[in-house]
Enzyme design. Structure first.
Site, PDB file in Angstrom:
ATOM      1  N   SER A 156       1.045  -1.365   0.017  1.00  0.00           N
ATOM      2  CA  SER A 156       0.004   0.020   0.011  1.00  0.00           C
ATOM      3  C   SER A 156       0.963   1.403   0.060  1.00  0.00           C
ATOM      4  CB  SER A 156      -1.010  -0.130   1.275  1.00  0.00           C
ATOM      5  OG  SER A 156      -1.213   1.382   1.477  1.00  0.00           O
ATOM      6  N   TYR A 169      -2.689  -0.847  10.426  1.00  0.00           N
ATOM      7  CA  TYR A 169      -3.044  -1.127   8.804  1.00  0.00           C
ATOM      8  C   TYR A 169      -1.491  -0.676   8.363  1.00  0.00           C
ATOM      9  CZ  TYR A 169      -4.063  -0.984   4.087  1.00  0.00           C
ATOM     10  OH  TYR A 169      -4.264  -1.292   2.567  1.00  0.00           O
TER      11      TYR A 169
HETATM   12  P1  NAD Z   1     -11.012  -6.336  -0.667  1.00  0.00           P
HETATM   13  O1  NAD Z   1     -11.682  -6.137   0.607  1.00  0.00           O
HETATM   14  O2  NAD Z   1     -11.950  -6.283  -2.015  1.00  0.00           O
HETATM   15  O3  NAD Z   1     -10.115  -7.547  -0.774  1.00  0.00           O
HETATM   16  C1  NAD Z   1      -9.193  -8.310   0.294  1.00  0.00           C
HETATM   17  C2  NAD Z   1      -9.572  -9.475   0.185  1.00  0.00           C
HETATM   18  O4  NAD Z   1      -8.790 -10.445   0.909  1.00  0.00           O
HETATM   19  C3  NAD Z   1     -10.959 -10.059  -0.019  1.00  0.00           C
HETATM   20  O5  NAD Z   1     -11.318 -11.021  -0.665  1.00  0.00           O
HETATM   21  C4  NAD Z   1     -11.110 -10.903   1.316  1.00  0.00           C
HETATM   22  O6  NAD Z   1     -12.157 -11.681   1.582  1.00  0.00           O
HETATM   23  C5  NAD Z   1      -9.906 -11.466   1.550  1.00  0.00           C
HETATM   24  N1  NAD Z   1      -9.249 -11.807   2.855  1.00  0.00           N
HETATM   25  C6  NAD Z   1      -9.527 -11.103   4.171  1.00  0.00           C
HETATM   26  N2  NAD Z   1      -8.804 -11.910   5.102  1.00  0.00           N
HETATM   27  C7  NAD Z   1      -8.528 -12.974   4.631  1.00  0.00           C
HETATM   28  C8  NAD Z   1      -7.868 -14.077   5.300  1.00  0.00           C
HETATM   29  N3  NAD Z   1      -7.678 -14.154   6.537  1.00  0.00           N
HETATM   30  N4  NAD Z   1      -7.478 -14.957   4.309  1.00  0.00           N
HETATM   31  C9  NAD Z   1      -7.668 -15.046   3.070  1.00  0.00           C
HETATM   32  N5  NAD Z   1      -8.409 -13.703   2.269  1.00  0.00           N
HETATM   33  C10 NAD Z   1      -8.582 -12.854   3.274  1.00  0.00           C
HETATM   34  O7  NAD Z   1     -10.174  -5.011  -1.136  1.00  0.00           O
HETATM   35  P2  NAD Z   1      -8.835  -4.831  -2.022  1.00  0.00           P
HETATM   36  O8  NAD Z   1      -8.800  -3.235  -2.245  1.00  0.00           O
HETATM   37  O9  NAD Z   1      -8.956  -5.643  -3.190  1.00  0.00           O
HETATM   38  O10 NAD Z   1      -7.567  -5.218  -0.915  1.00  0.00           O
HETATM   39  C11 NAD Z   1      -6.686  -6.077  -1.648  1.00  0.00           C
HETATM   40  C12 NAD Z   1      -5.180  -5.669  -1.037  1.00  0.00           C
HETATM   41  O11 NAD Z   1      -4.943  -4.568  -1.506  1.00  0.00           O
HETATM   42  C13 NAD Z   1      -5.105  -5.672   0.529  1.00  0.00           C
HETATM   43  O12 NAD Z   1      -3.824  -5.970   0.997  1.00  0.00           O
HETATM   44  C14 NAD Z   1      -5.157  -4.055   0.698  1.00  0.00           C
HETATM   45  O13 NAD Z   1      -4.551  -3.486   1.893  1.00  0.00           O
HETATM   46  C15 NAD Z   1      -4.362  -3.669  -0.636  1.00  0.00           C
HETATM   47  N6  NAD Z   1      -4.727  -2.067  -1.028  1.00  0.00           N
HETATM   48  C16 NAD Z   1      -5.917  -1.801  -1.431  1.00  0.00           C
HETATM   49  C17 NAD Z   1      -5.885  -0.391  -1.500  1.00  0.00           C
HETATM   50  C18 NAD Z   1      -7.198   0.256  -2.230  1.00  0.00           C
HETATM   51  O14 NAD Z   1      -7.416   1.243  -2.373  1.00  0.00           O
HETATM   52  N7  NAD Z   1      -8.356  -0.747  -2.759  1.00  0.00           N
HETATM   53  C19 NAD Z   1      -4.910   0.305  -1.565  1.00  0.00           C
HETATM   54  C20 NAD Z   1      -3.641   0.145  -1.238  1.00  0.00           C
HETATM   55  C21 NAD Z   1      -3.572  -1.290  -0.747  1.00  0.00           C
END
Ligand code: NAD
Length: 269
Positions: A156, A169
């Protein structure tokens, strides 16, 4: 010249954690289009995982959903075993699963802290360890890739931008940044490449509260010089390239895919 163009991930198997939604789902769809067989890991959202498998199969791709909590050692070990039994090998790991449990420091419970650290930091450790053991055992398969294996962390921008109200986080992602570099250094002699992608604001469930109101959306946009909120495929295209031999000399790198969020936009004027 004249040869049939090979898809960039043809013949490779990728395991993507948390691929039932958002960025992980986007990476699954893109890597399947680029020729990989895809293992869709999910923890609770079985419908989302099945929908992702079906979307891939509809386009002629190959995918399988496997349930595991990335923070649970026994479940992670079983998942890698099942993936190997199904597809014979694993060539790429995308450590994507992640959660937020937000609170100010003084209100944060130990449970909120531990849950985020367990999913966002211990989870990637357990999966990277299982993947590296597999990559080392199978070695380089020249017909599919120049590397014995590739690990991509979805970190991130908060691995370098401090984030008040989210100490669990931000700390987990700061830890991911150092885990990635340490593993890249340790695993390079084994021809295993390890890199991170650090997304900015990408439209997914994790930040729905922020982008679903006009005020929230405006605030987000004020932090993005490029002037648009990202889509999962913005990350997926970069992940697919990073996993491919086009990026064979890239290891230990963090790519900020953020529309300029890390450029201190408030200093622009
Ligand atoms: P999201 O909530 O759609 O995806 C997260 C996924 O992780 C979900 O499918 C959830 O079911 C799964 N998950 C949660 N706990 C779990 C576990 N214990 N075991 C297996 N799976 C698990 O959100 P996203 O934005 O797609 O996030 C994906 C990654 O991207 C994350 O690591 C998040 O920190 C990172 N990220 C997202 C953003 C953003 O703006 N969306 C920005 C920076 C980083």
């Amino acid at each position: 010249m004249g040869e049939k163009q090979q898809k960039r991930l043809q013949g490779q198997v990728v395991l993507i954690t948390g691929a039932s939604s958002g960025i992980g789902q986007g990476i699954a769809l893109r890597m399947a289009q680029d020729g990989a067989k895809v293992v869709i890991n999910y923890n609770s959202d079985e419908d989302g995982a099945q929908a992702t498998v079906e979307a891939i199969e509809k386009e002629g791709g190959v995918a399988l959903a496997l349930k595991a909590d990335v923070g649970n050692e026994a479940q992670v070990e079983q998942m890698f075993k099942d993936a190997k039994d199904a597809y014979g090998s694993i060539d790429i790991l995308v450590n994507n699963a992640g959660i937020q449990k937000d609170a100010s420091l003084v209100d944060m419970t130990l449970e909120q802290w531990q849950k985020v650290i367990n999913t966002n930091l211990t989870g990637p450790f357990l999966c990277a360890r299982a993947a590296a053991r597999e990559f080392m055992a199978q070695g380089i398969k020249k017909e599919v890739s120049r590397a014995a294996g590739k690990i991509i962390f979805i970190s991130s921008v908060h691995d370098i931008i401090p984030w008040g109200g989210h100490v669990n986080y931000a700390t987990s992602k700061g830890g991911v940044a150092m885990m990635m570099k340490t593993l890249a250094q340790e695993l390079a002699p084994h021809q295993i490449r390890v890199n991170s992608i650090s997304p900015g604001a990408i439209k997914t469930d994790i930040n729905k509260e922020d982008w679903s109101s006009p005020e929230g959306k405006e605030k987000m946009l004020s932090q993005i010089p490029y002037g648009r909120i990202g889509e999962p495929d913005d990350i997926a295209r970069v992940a697919s390239w990073l996993a491919s031999d086009e990026a064979d000399y890239v290891t230990g790198a963090t790519l900020y895919v953020d529309g300029g969020m890390t450029l201190y936009p408030s200093f622009a004027e």
